[in-house]
Design a protein around this motif. Structure first.
Motif, mmCIF file in Angstrom:
data_model
loop_
_atom_site.group_PDB
_atom_site.id
_atom_site.type_symbol
_atom_site.label_atom_id
_atom_site.label_comp_id
_atom_site.label_asym_id
_atom_site.label_seq_id
_atom_site.Cartn_x
_atom_site.Cartn_y
_atom_site.Cartn_z
ATOM 1 N N ASP A 1 0.819 -1.214 0.000
ATOM 2 C CA ASP A 1 0.000 0.000 0.000
ATOM 3 C C ASP A 1 0.857 1.269 0.000
ATOM 4 O O ASP A 1 0.339 2.372 0.117
ATOM 5 C CB ASP A 1 -0.956 0.009 1.195
ATOM 6 N N GLY A 2 2.175 1.095 -0.112
ATOM 7 C CA GLY A 2 3.069 2.244 -0.156
ATOM 8 C C GLY A 2 3.559 2.715 1.197
ATOM 9 O O GLY A 2 4.358 3.652 1.268
ATOM 10 N N ASN A 3 3.089 2.080 2.270
ATOM 11 C CA ASN A 3 3.530 2.444 3.620
ATOM 12 C C ASN A 3 4.478 1.382 4.151
ATOM 13 O O ASN A 3 4.134 0.192 4.211
ATOM 14 C CB ASN A 3 2.322 2.582 4.552
ATOM 15 N N TYR A 4 5.674 1.813 4.540
ATOM 16 C CA TYR A 4 6.711 0.874 4.970
ATOM 17 C C TYR A 4 6.776 0.824 6.496
ATOM 18 O O TYR A 4 7.476 1.588 7.131
ATOM 19 C CB TYR A 4 8.060 1.280 4.382
ATOM 20 N N GLY A 5 6.018 -0.084 7.057
ATOM 21 C CA GLY A 5 6.020 -0.259 8.503
ATOM 22 C C GLY A 5 5.419 -1.592 8.882
ATOM 23 O O GLY A 5 5.073 -1.813 10.049
ATOM 24 N N ASP A 6 5.297 -2.494 7.910
ATOM 25 C CA ASP A 6 4.646 -3.780 8.149
ATOM 26 C C ASP A 6 5.658 -4.811 8.639
ATOM 27 O O ASP A 6 6.801 -4.855 8.150
ATOM 28 C CB ASP A 6 3.996 -4.304 6.863
ATOM 29 N N PRO A 7 5.271 -5.671 9.569
ATOM 30 C CA PRO A 7 6.157 -6.765 9.975
ATOM 31 C C PRO A 7 6.139 -7.888 8.942
ATOM 32 O O PRO A 7 5.137 -8.096 8.249
ATOM 33 C CB PRO A 7 5.545 -7.235 11.296
ATOM 34 N N VAL A 8 7.264 -8.573 8.810
ATOM 35 C CA VAL A 8 7.332 -9.777 7.977
ATOM 36 C C VAL A 8 7.342 -10.952 8.942
ATOM 37 O O VAL A 8 8.302 -11.141 9.702
ATOM 38 C CB VAL A 8 8.592 -9.781 7.089
ATOM 39 N N THR A 9 6.278 -11.730 8.941
ATOM 40 C CA THR A 9 6.128 -12.804 9.924
ATOM 41 C C THR A 9 6.057 -14.165 9.253
ATOM 42 O O THR A 9 5.653 -14.289 8.092
ATOM 43 C CB THR A 9 4.862 -12.594 10.772
ATOM 44 N N THR A 10 6.431 -15.183 9.983
ATOM 45 C CA THR A 10 6.371 -16.556 9.510
ATOM 46 C C THR A 10 4.952 -17.093 9.668
ATOM 47 O O THR A 10 4.065 -16.418 10.207
ATOM 48 C CB THR A 10 7.336 -17.442 10.314
ATOM 49 N N ALA A 11 4.739 -18.328 9.193
ATOM 50 C CA ALA A 11 3.421 -18.962 9.327
ATOM 51 C C ALA A 11 3.047 -19.141 10.792
ATOM 52 O O ALA A 11 1.863 -19.231 11.132
ATOM 53 C CB ALA A 11 3.423 -20.311 8.611
ATOM 54 N N ASN B 1 8.463 -13.100 14.140
ATOM 55 C CA ASN B 1 9.166 -12.088 13.359
ATOM 56 C C ASN B 1 10.271 -12.736 12.532
ATOM 57 O O ASN B 1 11.229 -13.292 13.089
ATOM 58 C CB ASN B 1 9.754 -11.026 14.299
ATOM 59 N N ALA B 2 10.146 -12.661 11.208
ATOM 60 C CA ALA B 2 11.131 -13.295 10.329
ATOM 61 C C ALA B 2 12.472 -12.586 10.362
ATOM 62 O O ALA B 2 13.479 -13.140 9.927
ATOM 63 C CB ALA B 2 10.603 -13.332 8.894
ATOM 64 N N PHE B 3 12.519 -11.351 10.883
ATOM 65 C CA PHE B 3 13.770 -10.596 10.974
ATOM 66 C C PHE B 3 14.174 -10.361 12.435
ATOM 67 O O PHE B 3 14.832 -9.375 12.751
ATOM 68 C CB PHE B 3 13.650 -9.262 10.230
ATOM 69 N N SER B 4 13.817 -11.301 13.284
ATOM 70 C CA SER B 4 14.171 -11.189 14.702
ATOM 71 C C SER B 4 15.672 -11.197 14.967
ATOM 72 O O SER B 4 16.102 -10.649 15.993
ATOM 73 C CB SER B 4 13.486 -12.313 15.497
ATOM 74 N N PRO B 5 16.530 -11.784 14.098
ATOM 75 C CA PRO B 5 17.973 -11.696 14.361
ATOM 76 C C PRO B 5 18.504 -10.268 14.357
ATOM 77 O O PRO B 5 19.568 -10.000 14.917
ATOM 78 C CB PRO B 5 18.598 -12.529 13.235
#
Length: 277
Positions: free
Chosen positions: A57-67, A71-75
């Motif tokens: 939607d053009g807004n960069y603040g969404d988390p990328v999560t696994t199934a 949090n897929a970027f927790s490292p």
């Protein structure tokens, strides 16, 4: 190292002058042209992160999560280039660089005060990187390299014997090369938008010293701050399974990814020589 270079630049301007020139106060009024070279250090943002638009939607603040909703970027993230896929190994510091350029300007002297304006162009090679680590494990690195700078600045100085001590500030424009690297071999990565230039400001000061016969040497420090748009990398499915965090339902198209900091800053330490007409 930075303090040593800055001290060396100022020392060169002060001691490389013939004794005859030291006894004569020059008139700083008039046009001049010059060359300069120096050392550039990137102003690292150690807290920079990557940002994601999961629903496009053009807004960069969404988390990328696994199934499993993790949090897929927790490292985490680091300000530099990844040395491996494991975040514990750290990141390599940003590369400092050098520059070389030309300038032209005009000064007017009123008593001991000198006002002027100048324009200059330089080529650079200083870099600024940020890396994100996913739980895959994998790394994702954005790098921007400043290739050239153009600037137009005003100057205000004070003449003291054969020396001109001055402050300067004004507009700056930079040209960049953007690079993206990842160890992820499953997803697809497509650049959908590129930001390869930026504008902002410069400010600093220095000392110019008359050698005689129109020649002067200078030592100068400048800070440059540029606003730069990050390239947009769209992460698609590629050969990854449908449960991949970047394409997990309900949005199976993919995820847009950008670097989080739109500012590029660099410290510039210069030695130069001018010819005054």
């Amino acid at each position: 190292m930075i303090k040593t270079l800055a001290s060396s630049a100022l020392a060169l301007a002060m001691v490389s002058t013939p004794a005859l020139a030291q006894s004569v106060a020059p008139d700083w009024s008039g046009p001049y042209i010059g060359i300069f070279g120096g050392y550039n250090q990137s102003n690292d943002d150690e807290n920079e992160i990557l940002r994601f638009d999961r629903n496009l939607d053009g807004n960069y603040g969404d988390p990328v999560t696994t199934a499993a909703a993790a949090n897929a970027f927790s490292p985490g993230f680091c300000g530099g280039m990844a040395t491996s896929t494991a975040p514990g190994t750290g990141c390599r510091d940003d590369n400092d660089g050098v520059e070389a350029g030309v300038r032209a300007g005009y000064d007017m002297q009123f008593g001991n005060f000198v006002v002027g304006a100048l324009a200059e162009y330089s080529v650079n090679n200083v870099q600024d990187s940020v890396t994100g680590f996913s739980t895959t494990p994998a790394f994702y690195t954005f790098t921007r390299e400043l290739e050239s700078t153009a600037a137009a600045r005003l100057k205000l100085g004070y003449a003291y014997g054969p020396a001109l001590i001055y402050g300067t500030g004004g507009y700056a424009y930079g040209k960049f090369e953007n690079k993206f690297r990842t160890s992820n071999q499953a997803n697809s990565f497509t650049e959908t938008s590129e930001g390869d230039d930026g504008d902002g400001w410069q400010a600093g000061g220095g000392v110019e010293y008359a050698l005689g016969r129109g020649l002067t040497v200078s030592g100068e420090y400048l800070y440059t701050s540029l606003d730069v748009d990050s390239p947009v990398i769209r992460v698609g499915r590629g050969t990854a399974p449908a449960t991949n965090p970047f394409v997990l339902a309900p949005n199976t198209t993919g995820t847009d990814m950008v670097r989080g900091n739109g500012k590029f800053g660099t410290h510039m330490f210069r030695i130069g020589m001018n010819y005054r007409f």
